[in-house]
Design a protein around this motif. Structure first.
Motif, short mmCIF file in Angstrom:
data_model
loop_
_atom_site.label_atom_id
_atom_site.label_comp_id
_atom_site.label_asym_id
_atom_site.label_seq_id
_atom_site.Cartn_x
_atom_site.Cartn_y
_atom_site.Cartn_z
N ASN A 71 24.09 -16.71 69.61
CA ASN A 71 23.55 -15.37 70.14
C ASN A 71 22.25 -15.67 70.11
OD1 ASN A 71 23.04 -13.03 71.67
ND2 ASN A 71 23.78 -11.78 69.94
N LEU A 72 21.57 -16.33 71.12
CA LEU A 72 20.02 -16.71 71.06
C LEU A 72 19.42 -15.76 71.92
CD1 LEU A 72 20.59 -20.51 71.18
CD2 LEU A 72 20.57 -19.29 69.40
N LYS A 73 18.53 -14.97 71.15
CA LYS A 73 17.31 -14.16 71.65
C LYS A 73 16.23 -13.77 70.83
CE LYS A 73 21.13 -11.00 73.62
NZ LYS A 73 21.62 -9.77 73.56
N ILE A 75 13.41 -11.89 68.58
CA ILE A 75 13.90 -10.73 68.07
C ILE A 75 13.66 -9.29 68.65
CG2 ILE A 75 11.50 -10.79 67.09
CD1 ILE A 75 14.58 -10.11 65.10
N LYS A 76 12.49 -9.21 69.39
CA LYS A 76 12.43 -8.14 70.11
C LYS A 76 13.81 -7.81 71.09
CE LYS A 76 7.43 -7.40 70.08
NZ LYS A 76 6.16 -7.19 71.06
N ARG A 77 14.35 -8.80 71.52
CA ARG A 77 15.43 -8.23 72.37
C ARG A 77 16.52 -8.12 71.50
NH1 ARG A 77 15.87 -12.74 76.61
NH2 ARG A 77 17.85 -11.74 76.96
N LEU A 78 16.75 -8.68 70.40
CA LEU A 78 17.83 -8.51 69.51
C LEU A 78 18.39 -7.03 69.08
CD1 LEU A 78 17.73 -11.70 67.37
CD2 LEU A 78 19.78 -10.98 69.04
N LYS A 79 19.38 -6.43 69.53
CA LYS A 79 19.72 -4.99 68.96
C LYS A 79 20.30 -5.30 67.46
CE LYS A 79 20.04 -3.28 73.64
NZ LYS A 79 21.06 -2.83 74.54
N VAL A 80 20.43 -4.00 66.87
CA VAL A 80 20.96 -4.17 65.38
C VAL A 80 22.58 -4.31 65.65
CG1 VAL A 80 21.79 -2.44 63.66
CG2 VAL A 80 19.49 -2.47 64.48
N GLU A 81 23.09 -3.92 66.94
CA GLU A 81 24.38 -4.07 67.31
C GLU A 81 24.74 -5.50 67.39
OE1 GLU A 81 22.67 -1.93 68.72
OE2 GLU A 81 23.50 -0.22 67.61
N PHE A 127 14.60 -17.71 67.87
CA PHE A 127 15.52 -17.23 68.64
C PHE A 127 16.92 -17.18 68.11
CE2 PHE A 127 13.04 -19.09 72.15
CZ PHE A 127 12.15 -18.18 72.19
N HIS A 128 16.98 -17.63 66.78
CA HIS A 128 18.37 -18.01 66.12
C HIS A 128 18.31 -16.81 64.97
CE1 HIS A 128 18.54 -21.77 67.90
NE2 HIS A 128 19.62 -21.96 67.34
N ALA A 129 17.54 -15.88 64.95
CA ALA A 129 17.77 -14.77 63.88
C ALA A 129 18.98 -14.17 63.18
CB ALA A 129 16.72 -13.44 64.11
N SER A 130 19.83 -13.88 64.57
CA SER A 130 21.14 -13.13 64.36
C SER A 130 22.00 -14.02 63.80
CB SER A 130 21.40 -12.57 65.57
OG SER A 130 22.65 -11.78 65.24
N VAL A 131 22.14 -15.40 64.42
CA VAL A 131 23.43 -16.17 63.99
C VAL A 131 22.98 -16.88 62.66
CG1 VAL A 131 22.30 -18.00 65.40
CG2 VAL A 131 24.82 -18.27 64.72
N ALA A 132 21.58 -17.18 62.48
CA ALA A 132 21.14 -17.78 61.28
C ALA A 132 21.56 -16.97 60.00
CB ALA A 132 19.69 -18.25 61.31
N ALA A 133 21.10 -15.39 60.12
CA ALA A 133 21.62 -14.69 59.23
C ALA A 133 22.84 -14.38 58.84
CB ALA A 133 20.88 -13.28 59.67
N SER A 134 23.92 -14.39 59.69
CA SER A 134 25.23 -14.34 59.69
C SER A 134 25.78 -15.62 58.86
CB SER A 134 25.87 -13.94 60.84
OG SER A 134 25.93 -14.97 61.77
N LYS A 135 25.20 -16.74 59.37
CA LYS A 135 25.91 -18.19 58.90
C LYS A 135 25.12 -18.34 57.36
CE LYS A 135 28.41 -19.72 62.03
NZ LYS A 135 29.92 -19.92 61.87
#
Length: 227
Positions: A71-73, A75-81, A127-135
């Protein structure tokens, strides 16, 4: 012949692992869609591990949890969801499966668990903030469970770079993108799912009996080298 549970074996790396192991092991696959592969040693359950009850399994030697997300976006376009969804897919699903089958797995033949991270947990990429955090959470889970379950159950993870699967298709959608991706890696290649499947087969085998709590970077040099 061991009994191996693969979660997410219908596509991508999970499917390559399923095909790699089916001749020599009894495979139980759990995924929302059915694999495009039939084998006498394969049993399939169609369900969503996050929202549905998991099937009863009486014998089990290995758990391989393959689901992932790219899910590459910005950070401003990434939602908490987005963060919650990636965390659920990558971490909560794995925890649910492990908790469900841990007692059965303890009784298995040299039991092991294999999880999946990403090179983005080690190499900072835009753009990897969400996937990098979970992984990164998956890597912490690997080490913590490896310690907690020793010496009876080994726990390891593979952290692949870009792999030629449907999940990564947006990163490899034309010749220019493919050329750029090859050039970014010091080994001048990216991964094929069969390569990752070979590593998975090794890590769950008795040949890897001394390995636990490890995260193996299959990075084609992108994390390890600066050339």
């Amino acid at each position: 012949m061991k009994t191996i549970l693969i979660v997410g074996g219908s596509k991508g790396i999970g499917n390559a692992i399923l095909k790699n192991l089916a001749d020599s092991h009894h495979i139980i696959n759990i995924s929302r869609s059915k694999p495009d592969f039939k084998h006498d040693n394969l049993t399939h359950h169609s369900l969503d591990v996050l929202s549905e009850d998991l099937p009863e399994i009486e014998l089990l030697d290995t758990i391989i949890y393959c689901p992932g997300s790219i899910n590459l976006k910005p950070i401003k376009r990434l939602k908490v969801e987005d963060f919650k969804e990636d965390f659920n897919i990558n971490v909560i699903g794995a925890v649910k499966v492990i908790q469900q089958y841990l007692d059965v797995l303890r009784k298995g033949d040299k039991p092991s668990i294999l999880l999946f991270s990403t090179v983005a947990a080690k190499l900072g990429m835009p753009f990897h903030a969400s996937v990098a955090a979970s992984k990164s959470a998956v890597e912490g889970l690997t080490k913590s469970l490896g310690a907690e379950l020793a010496p009876s159950i080994r726990v390891n993870a593979i952290a692949p770079t870009v792999t030629d699967t449907e999940l990564a298709s947006k990163l490899l959608r034309n010749e220019k993108q493919i050329e750029n991706m090859v050039d970014r890696h010091p080994l001048k290649k990216f991964l094929q799912p069969e390569e990752v499947a070979d590593m998975a087969a090794f890590l769950i085998s008795d040949k890897a009996a001394s390995l636990s709590g490890q995260v193996f970077e299959m990075d084609c040099g992108i994390v390890s080298f600066k050339i």
